[in-house]
Design a protein around this motif. Sequence first.
Motif, PDB file in Angstrom:
ATOM      1  N   THR A 131      -2.573   6.324  -7.991  1.00 53.74           N
ATOM      2  CA  THR A 131      -2.489   7.270  -6.890  1.00 53.74           C
ATOM      3  C   THR A 131      -1.042   7.751  -6.772  1.00 53.74           C
ATOM      4  O   THR A 131      -0.122   7.151  -7.346  1.00 53.74           O
ATOM      5  N   THR A 132      -0.848   8.793  -6.010  1.00 53.75           N
ATOM      6  CA  THR A 132       0.522   9.275  -5.814  1.00 53.75           C
ATOM      7  C   THR A 132       1.385   8.204  -5.157  1.00 53.75           C
ATOM      8  O   THR A 132       2.537   7.985  -5.560  1.00 53.75           O
ATOM      9  N   ASP A 133       0.849   7.519  -4.157  1.00 50.56           N
ATOM     10  CA  ASP A 133       1.625   6.470  -3.479  1.00 50.56           C
ATOM     11  C   ASP A 133       1.995   5.354  -4.460  1.00 50.56           C
ATOM     12  O   ASP A 133       3.128   4.837  -4.428  1.00 50.56           O
ATOM     13  N   GLU A 134       1.058   4.969  -5.326  1.00 53.92           N
ATOM     14  CA  GLU A 134       1.348   3.924  -6.309  1.00 53.92           C
ATOM     15  C   GLU A 134       2.424   4.379  -7.282  1.00 53.92           C
ATOM     16  O   GLU A 134       3.344   3.624  -7.629  1.00 53.92           O
ATOM     17  N   MET A 135       2.302   5.605  -7.736  1.00 59.76           N
ATOM     18  CA  MET A 135       3.270   6.144  -8.691  1.00 59.76           C
ATOM     19  C   MET A 135       4.670   6.205  -8.078  1.00 59.76           C
ATOM     20  O   MET A 135       5.663   5.812  -8.714  1.00 59.76           O
ATOM     21  N   VAL A 136       4.743   6.665  -6.841  1.00 57.85           N
ATOM     22  CA  VAL A 136       6.043   6.785  -6.182  1.00 57.85           C
ATOM     23  C   VAL A 136       6.642   5.413  -5.919  1.00 57.85           C
ATOM     24  O   VAL A 136       7.855   5.207  -6.058  1.00 57.85           O
ATOM     25  N   ARG A 137       5.806   4.450  -5.576  1.00 53.20           N
ATOM     26  CA  ARG A 137       6.329   3.097  -5.358  1.00 53.20           C
ATOM     27  C   ARG A 137       6.930   2.531  -6.640  1.00 53.20           C
ATOM     28  O   ARG A 137       8.021   1.943  -6.624  1.00 53.20           O
ATOM     29  N   LEU A 138       6.247   2.694  -7.759  1.00 52.15           N
ATOM     30  CA  LEU A 138       6.780   2.201  -9.028  1.00 52.15           C
ATOM     31  C   LEU A 138       8.060   2.941  -9.404  1.00 52.15           C
ATOM     32  O   LEU A 138       8.999   2.334  -9.927  1.00 52.15           O
ATOM     33  N   ALA A 139       8.104   4.229  -9.128  1.00 55.37           N
ATOM     34  CA  ALA A 139       9.334   4.981  -9.400  1.00 55.37           C
ATOM     35  C   ALA A 139      10.481   4.470  -8.540  1.00 55.37           C
ATOM     36  O   ALA A 139      11.623   4.355  -9.000  1.00 55.37           O
ATOM     37  N   ARG A 140      10.183   4.131  -7.293  1.00 55.94           N
ATOM     38  CA  ARG A 140      11.225   3.612  -6.396  1.00 55.94           C
ATOM     39  C   ARG A 140      11.782   2.290  -6.928  1.00 55.94           C
ATOM     40  O   ARG A 140      12.998   2.054  -6.907  1.00 55.94           O
ATOM     41  N   VAL A 141      10.894   1.421  -7.419  1.00 56.54           N
ATOM     42  CA  VAL A 141      11.348   0.161  -7.999  1.00 56.54           C
ATOM     43  C   VAL A 141      12.220   0.440  -9.227  1.00 56.54           C
ATOM     44  O   VAL A 141      13.276  -0.181  -9.415  1.00 56.54           O
ATOM     45  N   ALA A 142      11.785   1.383 -10.071  1.00 57.36           N
ATOM     46  CA  ALA A 142      12.563   1.717 -11.265  1.00 57.36           C
ATOM     47  C   ALA A 142      13.937   2.263 -10.896  1.00 57.36           C
ATOM     48  O   ALA A 142      14.945   1.945 -11.546  1.00 57.36           O
ATOM     49  N   VAL A 143      14.003   3.061  -9.840  1.00 56.56           N
ATOM     50  CA  VAL A 143      15.295   3.582  -9.377  1.00 56.56           C
ATOM     51  C   VAL A 143      16.199   2.434  -8.941  1.00 56.56           C
ATOM     52  O   VAL A 143      17.409   2.429  -9.208  1.00 56.56           O
ATOM     53  N   SER A 144      15.628   1.425  -8.286  1.00 52.95           N
ATOM     54  CA  SER A 144      16.432   0.272  -7.861  1.00 52.95           C
ATOM     55  C   SER A 144      16.976  -0.501  -9.054  1.00 52.95           C
ATOM     56  O   SER A 144      17.945  -1.247  -8.934  1.00 52.95           O
ATOM     57  N   LEU A 145      16.354  -0.299 -10.234  1.00 54.58           N
ATOM     58  CA  LEU A 145      16.798  -0.970 -11.458  1.00 54.58           C
ATOM     59  C   LEU A 145      17.663  -0.070 -12.333  1.00 54.58           C
ATOM     60  O   LEU A 145      17.952  -0.426 -13.472  1.00 54.58           O
ATOM     61  N   GLY A 146      18.051   1.082 -11.810  1.00 52.79           N
ATOM     62  CA  GLY A 146      19.003   1.926 -12.530  1.00 52.79           C
ATOM     63  C   GLY A 146      18.477   3.234 -13.058  1.00 52.79           C
ATOM     64  O   GLY A 146      19.251   4.026 -13.616  1.00 52.79           O
ATOM     65  N   VAL A 147      17.184   3.507 -12.931  1.00 54.67           N
ATOM     66  CA  VAL A 147      16.645   4.789 -13.396  1.00 54.67           C
ATOM     67  C   VAL A 147      17.228   5.923 -12.548  1.00 54.67           C
ATOM     68  O   VAL A 147      17.255   5.842 -11.321  1.00 54.67           O
ATOM     69  N   ARG A 148      17.690   6.968 -13.217  1.00 56.15           N
ATOM     70  CA  ARG A 148      18.270   8.116 -12.523  1.00 56.15           C
ATOM     71  C   ARG A 148      17.637   9.441 -12.945  1.00 56.15           C
ATOM     72  O   ARG A 148      17.953  10.484 -12.385  1.00 56.15           O
TER      73      ARG A 148
END
Length: 336
Positions: free
Chosen positions: A51-68
Amino acid sequence: MSVHEEPGLVDRYGRAHRDLRISLTDRCSLRCTYCMPADGVPWLASSTLLTTDEMVRLARVAVSLGVREVRLTGGEPLLRPDVVDVVGALAALPTPDGPLDLSLTTNALRLPALAAPLRDAGLDRVNISLDTLQRSRFLELTRRDRLADTLAGIEAARAVGFAPIKLNALVMRGVNDDEIVDLVAFAIDRGLEMRFIEHMPLDGGHTWRREEMVTGEEILEAISARFPLEPVGHDGAAPAETFRIAGTTSTVGVIASVTRAFCDRCDRVRLTADGQFRNCLFAHDESDLRSLLRDGADDARLAQAMQACVAQKRPGHGIDSPDFLQPARPMSAIGG
């Protein structure tokens, strides 16, 4: 330990991963010969898609790990009904370095209707696939008579101010290698950036043959016979080797993923439309983040799964290895 204290997505070879490719769907409006058979491939079940919410949550975690940087892919990402909402939600994710660099790769068929809404939602850039300028050849390559729609999509992207706009062409021997110069001229005339890509073993029919591939060196020879080229080099971890066309501000790039592999500086990870995390385009193993999400995992557990996947990344894709095996998933299901 909170997710924000995690050390990042760094593999055993010291490569830090800052670029996340998110596939929005495995479906596509074209049937390109180098991607899938004429009757397509089995689509992912809708219940498995994030879902969009699931996708955005995973992206948020990835950003916390350095994804830009996040690139939205497919299949054809513009087929996802809520693509504008997805872009808006991702564009709103904060990073310590400012907004995400948010781009999308598309066949452009739906850009006339969506270019302005996507721009308004926060999309920064678009990459558009264009393998030929000939209508009959486009029909033969894609099994759809849609060249006019692709060209209209390119103009729509220009009209709303996306910049830079990159055109991607996959070069195939005896198919479209005679159009290399024409595609460069097309891009120069419109202020676009042309990128040529070596054919990789990612087709759904598993028909790829290396001897049929047009190499990056051959592509550059064809371009330089018409346009004097000045080397620019690589932009950080970007895959394209870039050249400036002498006397102009235009550039052209070659992505020689097979003959001039850039694995040593790769900073990409991928999230498929059904929530599988991949550390390489050619990986055979995936980390099932969707199941973790739906089983109630917290962000720290999701971060650990991402890190464990990246830790297993191989030094290279191994296309030249005698024991190389093409991934089971086709490109349409992996995401570009």
